[in-house]
Design a protein around this motif. Structure first.
Motif, PDB file in Angstrom:
ATOM      1  N   GLY A  88       0.780  -1.219   0.000  1.00  0.00           N
ATOM      2  CA  GLY A  88       0.000   0.000   0.000  1.00  0.00           C
ATOM      3  C   GLY A  88       0.815   1.273   0.000  1.00  0.00           C
ATOM      4  N   GLU A  89       0.220   2.314  -0.546  1.00  0.00           N
ATOM      5  CA  GLU A  89       0.767   3.663  -0.550  1.00  0.00           C
ATOM      6  C   GLU A  89      -0.382   4.628  -0.247  1.00  0.00           C
ATOM      7  OE1 GLU A  89       3.802   4.982  -1.254  1.00  0.00           O
ATOM      8  OE2 GLU A  89       4.914   3.205  -1.935  1.00  0.00           O
ATOM      9  N   LEU A  90      -0.081   5.656   0.536  1.00  0.00           N
ATOM     10  CA  LEU A  90      -1.048   6.721   0.791  1.00  0.00           C
ATOM     11  C   LEU A  90      -0.605   7.945   0.001  1.00  0.00           C
ATOM     12  CD1 LEU A  90      -3.584   7.353   2.506  1.00  0.00           C
ATOM     13  CD2 LEU A  90      -2.042   8.318   4.234  1.00  0.00           C
ATOM     14  N   ALA A 101      -4.408  -2.935  -9.430  1.00  0.00           N
ATOM     15  CA  ALA A 101      -4.440  -2.391  -8.080  1.00  0.00           C
ATOM     16  C   ALA A 101      -5.882  -2.281  -7.612  1.00  0.00           C
ATOM     17  CB  ALA A 101      -3.770  -1.022  -8.047  1.00  0.00           C
ATOM     18  N   TYR A 102      -6.038  -2.001  -6.333  1.00  0.00           N
ATOM     19  CA  TYR A 102      -7.332  -1.600  -5.808  1.00  0.00           C
ATOM     20  C   TYR A 102      -7.092  -0.408  -4.894  1.00  0.00           C
ATOM     21  CZ  TYR A 102      -5.834  -4.719  -1.986  1.00  0.00           C
ATOM     22  OH  TYR A 102      -5.121  -5.353  -0.998  1.00  0.00           O
ATOM     23  N   PHE A 103      -8.109   0.424  -4.725  1.00  0.00           N
ATOM     24  CA  PHE A 103      -7.897   1.671  -3.990  1.00  0.00           C
ATOM     25  C   PHE A 103      -9.156   2.081  -3.247  1.00  0.00           C
ATOM     26  CE2 PHE A 103      -9.222   2.809  -8.305  1.00  0.00           C
ATOM     27  CZ  PHE A 103     -10.271   3.689  -8.066  1.00  0.00           C
ATOM     28  N   ALA A 114      -5.760   9.018  -1.730  1.00  0.00           N
ATOM     29  CA  ALA A 114      -5.949   7.641  -2.190  1.00  0.00           C
ATOM     30  C   ALA A 114      -5.135   6.690  -1.323  1.00  0.00           C
ATOM     31  CB  ALA A 114      -5.525   7.503  -3.642  1.00  0.00           C
ATOM     32  N   LEU A 115      -5.804   5.704  -0.736  1.00  0.00           N
ATOM     33  CA  LEU A 115      -5.136   4.564  -0.120  1.00  0.00           C
ATOM     34  C   LEU A 115      -5.082   3.507  -1.203  1.00  0.00           C
ATOM     35  CD1 LEU A 115      -3.917   3.093   2.284  1.00  0.00           C
ATOM     36  CD2 LEU A 115      -6.225   2.478   3.002  1.00  0.00           C
ATOM     37  N   PHE A 116      -3.887   3.284  -1.735  1.00  0.00           N
ATOM     38  CA  PHE A 116      -3.711   2.593  -3.005  1.00  0.00           C
ATOM     39  C   PHE A 116      -2.890   1.334  -2.795  1.00  0.00           C
ATOM     40  CE2 PHE A 116      -2.248   2.051  -7.334  1.00  0.00           C
ATOM     41  CZ  PHE A 116      -3.275   2.574  -8.104  1.00  0.00           C
ATOM     42  N   TYR A 117      -3.405   0.176  -3.227  1.00  0.00           N
ATOM     43  CA  TYR A 117      -2.717  -1.097  -3.073  1.00  0.00           C
ATOM     44  C   TYR A 117      -2.382  -1.688  -4.440  1.00  0.00           C
ATOM     45  CZ  TYR A 117      -4.124  -1.185   1.844  1.00  0.00           C
ATOM     46  OH  TYR A 117      -4.302  -0.897   3.180  1.00  0.00           O
ATOM     47  N   GLY A 118      -1.086  -1.749  -4.767  1.00  0.00           N
ATOM     48  CA  GLY A 118      -0.652  -2.435  -5.968  1.00  0.00           C
ATOM     49  C   GLY A 118      -0.664  -3.941  -5.751  1.00  0.00           C
TER      50      GLY A 118
END
Length: 287
Positions: free
Chosen positions: A24-26, A51-53, A137-141
């Motif tokens: 995850g990345e914020l 990804a999902y976010f 965005a809380l982003f999950y690759g």
């Protein structure tokens, strides 16, 4: 439990789940940028095309979207014409990033507040842009799996499906994850439990799940009573919750926010065994 009869032959299997990992990345998004373009760029920047976010706060200027519609001669569920607003204050959103015809593609549902204080939500169109105060965005690759959108013979609609792919070496800690496409007629709560059980998860978090249900059966948080949401289809903006171990195996408790065919929003805990998928559902479990 209500289900929809679709025009094409039933696809098998009804649950397509793939084990993967995610990291995850914020990020704060860019004011004025096209939302879907920036999300696909972020996926590639992190080294993963899928990804999902989850989206939180900020503005859309403008927001372009559609909501569910009634059945037609060609489809069991349809969608409204394009709708929009010049400015909207984002409350929450979720989405999936993958590919369609080899190009980046985004599936996103969001909930927002208009300047008059009314709440709206729906399926975002590509014209939506981040406002001067951009969303976070809380982003999950995703690693080891990919989402691919194609036209579904059963429903005659575009849907994402999860596929395995070679997993690259992670540069940072990752989270054990399962992504899945849930097909029409499957109860979403029972499916979450099944996916967790088959993945070997006694505990799991449901993250950023979105898709459509056949109306809805909710427990109203205001009074604890069960109530129905009109169909044939509703768009799920947020499906969140957890899976916990019990004496009879993993059990899920899921909270859901959905938009009906009138554009109205509804929220509550899903009634177990009473909420069938309408067209498709992008499901993500983190372990």
């Amino acid at each position: 439990m209500k289900t929809l009869t679709h025009p094409g032959p039933a696809t098998q299997p009804r649950i397509r789940a793939v084990r993967a990992r995610s990291r995850g990345e914020l990020r704060t998004l860019t004011p004025g940028a096209l939302l879907q373009e920036e999300l696909t760029e972020l996926a590639h920047e992190l080294g993963e095309g899928s990804a999902y976010f989850e989206l939180h706060g900020g503005l859309f200027t403008p927001v372009s979207y559609c909501t569910p519609g009634p059945s037609t001669e060609e489809r069991a569920m349809s969608f409204s014409s394009e709708r929009g607003a010049a400015t909207a204050h984002l409350v929450y959103g979720s989405g999936t990033v993958g590919y369609r015809h080899g190009a980046p593609f985004v599936h996103s549902h969001c909930l927002w507040m208009l300047p008059d204080g009314s709440l709206r939500g729906g399926h975002l169109w590509p014209e939506t842009r981040s406002g001067v105060t951009a969303p976070t965005a809380l982003f999950y690759g995703v690693q080891g799996a990919t989402w691919v959108s194609s036209d579904d013979d059963e429903t005659r609609m575009p849907v994402f499906t999860a596929y395995e792919e070679e997993e690259a070496m992670a540069e940072s800690p990752t989270i054990e994850t399962t992504i899945a496409r849930i097909l029409p007629g499957e109860d979403i709560t029972l499916t979450v439990e099944r996916v967790a059980r088959e993945a070997g998860y006694q505990r799991a978090a449901v993250r950023g799940g979105l898709g459509s249900l056949v109306g809805g059966q909710l427990i109203d948080p205001r009074n604890g009573l069960e109530r129905s949401v009109e169909g044939p289809g509703t768009e799920v903006v947020a499906l969140v919750g957890s899976v916990e171990p019990t004496a009879v195996g993993p059990r899920a408790r899921l909270s859901c926010t959905m938009v009906d065919l009138h554009g109205e929003l509804h929220a509550g805990e899903l009634v177990r065994g009473s909420n069938a998928v309408a067209v498709t559902f992008d499901l993500i479990l983190q372990h």
